[in-house]
Design a protein around this motif. Sequence first.
Motif, PDB file in Angstrom:
ATOM      1  N   PHE A 215       0.826  -1.200   0.000  1.00 30.69           N
ATOM      2  CA  PHE A 215       0.000   0.000   0.000  1.00 30.69           C
ATOM      3  C   PHE A 215       0.865   1.256   0.000  1.00 30.69           C
ATOM      4  CE2 PHE A 215      -2.256   3.285   2.464  1.00 30.69           C
ATOM      5  CZ  PHE A 215      -3.304   3.518   1.592  1.00 30.69           C
ATOM      6  N   ALA A 216       1.871   1.286   0.867  1.00 28.59           N
ATOM      7  CA  ALA A 216       2.760   2.449   0.960  1.00 28.59           C
ATOM      8  C   ALA A 216       3.430   2.724  -0.385  1.00 28.59           C
ATOM      9  CB  ALA A 216       3.811   2.224   2.048  1.00 28.59           C
ATOM     10  N   ASP A 217       3.923   1.682  -1.041  1.00 36.48           N
ATOM     11  CA  ASP A 217       4.558   1.851  -2.346  1.00 36.48           C
ATOM     12  C   ASP A 217       3.575   2.390  -3.379  1.00 36.48           C
ATOM     13  OD1 ASP A 217       7.023   0.984  -1.464  1.00 36.48           O
ATOM     14  OD2 ASP A 217       6.745  -1.079  -2.185  1.00 36.48           O
ATOM     15  N   ALA A 218       2.365   1.851  -3.391  1.00 39.34           N
ATOM     16  CA  ALA A 218       1.367   2.249  -4.382  1.00 39.34           C
ATOM     17  C   ALA A 218       0.902   3.695  -4.188  1.00 39.34           C
ATOM     18  CB  ALA A 218       0.172   1.298  -4.329  1.00 39.34           C
ATOM     19  N   VAL A 219       0.813   4.117  -2.937  1.00 38.32           N
ATOM     20  CA  VAL A 219       0.330   5.469  -2.641  1.00 38.32           C
ATOM     21  C   VAL A 219       1.461   6.491  -2.694  1.00 38.32           C
ATOM     22  CG1 VAL A 219      -0.743   6.914  -0.851  1.00 38.32           C
ATOM     23  CG2 VAL A 219      -1.608   4.638  -1.282  1.00 38.32           C
ATOM     24  N   GLY A 220       2.682   6.043  -2.430  1.00 40.63           N
ATOM     25  CA  GLY A 220       3.816   6.962  -2.408  1.00 40.63           C
ATOM     26  C   GLY A 220       4.096   7.513  -1.026  1.00 40.63           C
TER      27      GLY A 220
ATOM     28  N   ALA B  18      -4.910   9.751  -3.576  1.00 41.12           N
ATOM     29  CA  ALA B  18      -4.077   8.594  -3.906  1.00 41.12           C
ATOM     30  C   ALA B  18      -4.542   7.349  -3.156  1.00 41.12           C
ATOM     31  CB  ALA B  18      -2.612   8.901  -3.594  1.00 41.12           C
ATOM     32  N   ILE B  19      -4.897   7.508  -1.890  1.00 42.22           N
ATOM     33  CA  ILE B  19      -5.400   6.380  -1.099  1.00 42.22           C
ATOM     34  C   ILE B  19      -6.678   5.827  -1.730  1.00 42.22           C
ATOM     35  CG2 ILE B  19      -6.480   5.773   1.113  1.00 42.22           C
ATOM     36  CD1 ILE B  19      -4.471   7.766   2.426  1.00 42.22           C
ATOM     37  N   CYS B  20      -7.597   6.716  -2.086  1.00 39.42           N
ATOM     38  CA  CYS B  20      -8.861   6.281  -2.681  1.00 39.42           C
ATOM     39  C   CYS B  20      -8.649   5.639  -4.053  1.00 39.42           C
ATOM     40  CB  CYS B  20      -9.826   7.453  -2.783  1.00 39.42           C
ATOM     41  SG  CYS B  20     -10.436   8.001  -1.179  1.00 39.42           S
ATOM     42  N   ARG B  21      -7.695   6.158  -4.809  1.00 40.38           N
ATOM     43  CA  ARG B  21      -7.393   5.581  -6.121  1.00 40.38           C
ATOM     44  C   ARG B  21      -6.843   4.170  -5.968  1.00 40.38           C
ATOM     45  NH1 ARG B  21      -2.637   5.923  -7.860  1.00 40.38           N
ATOM     46  NH2 ARG B  21      -2.202   7.944  -6.941  1.00 40.38           N
ATOM     47  N   VAL B  22      -5.892   3.981  -5.070  1.00 39.21           N
ATOM     48  CA  VAL B  22      -5.263   2.676  -4.862  1.00 39.21           C
ATOM     49  C   VAL B  22      -6.258   1.668  -4.302  1.00 39.21           C
ATOM     50  CG1 VAL B  22      -3.535   1.459  -3.469  1.00 39.21           C
ATOM     51  CG2 VAL B  22      -2.916   3.577  -4.658  1.00 39.21           C
ATOM     52  N   LEU B  23      -7.097   2.097  -3.365  1.00 39.41           N
ATOM     53  CA  LEU B  23      -8.049   1.186  -2.736  1.00 39.41           C
ATOM     54  C   LEU B  23      -9.386   1.121  -3.477  1.00 39.41           C
ATOM     55  CD1 LEU B  23      -7.455   1.983   1.039  1.00 39.41           C
ATOM     56  CD2 LEU B  23      -6.553   0.075  -0.310  1.00 39.41           C
ATOM     57  N   ASP B  24      -9.544   1.955  -4.502  1.00 40.60           N
ATOM     58  CA  ASP B  24     -10.796   2.021  -5.261  1.00 40.60           C
ATOM     59  C   ASP B  24     -11.972   2.194  -4.305  1.00 40.60           C
ATOM     60  OD1 ASP B  24     -12.450   2.058  -7.503  1.00 40.60           O
ATOM     61  OD2 ASP B  24     -12.751  -0.115  -7.443  1.00 40.60           O
ATOM     62  N   CYS B  25     -11.891   3.269  -3.507  1.00 44.63           N
ATOM     63  CA  CYS B  25     -12.919   3.530  -2.509  1.00 44.63           C
ATOM     64  C   CYS B  25     -13.215   5.018  -2.443  1.00 44.63           C
ATOM     65  CB  CYS B  25     -12.471   3.017  -1.137  1.00 44.63           C
ATOM     66  SG  CYS B  25     -11.098   3.935  -0.416  1.00 44.63           S
ATOM     67  N   GLN B  26     -14.161   5.380  -1.609  1.00 47.33           N
ATOM     68  CA  GLN B  26     -14.520   6.765  -1.360  1.00 47.33           C
ATOM     69  C   GLN B  26     -13.910   7.199  -0.024  1.00 47.33           C
ATOM     70  OE1 GLN B  26     -16.393   8.850  -3.419  1.00 47.33           O
ATOM     71  NE2 GLN B  26     -16.011   7.148  -4.841  1.00 47.33           N
TER      72      GLN B  26
END
Length: 68
Positions: free
Chosen positions: A21-26, A50-58
Amino acid sequence: MAIVVRLDVELAKRKMSVGEFADAVGLTPANVAVLKNGRAKAVRFSTLEAICRVLDCQPGDILEHVPD
């Protein structure tokens, strides 16, 4: 008033590790831990996006207002 971060719930649903997760979000794993443990004083909108994009959430999926 308290804002509770439900990041651990969303990561568990996706079977995603903190490192992935950390890598994906930066973010650094340490900063992810600060968010997960509710010690963050603020979150930038760019980080929230970025968190919402990576997790595909709101945002409401990971942030919850809990009255005192």
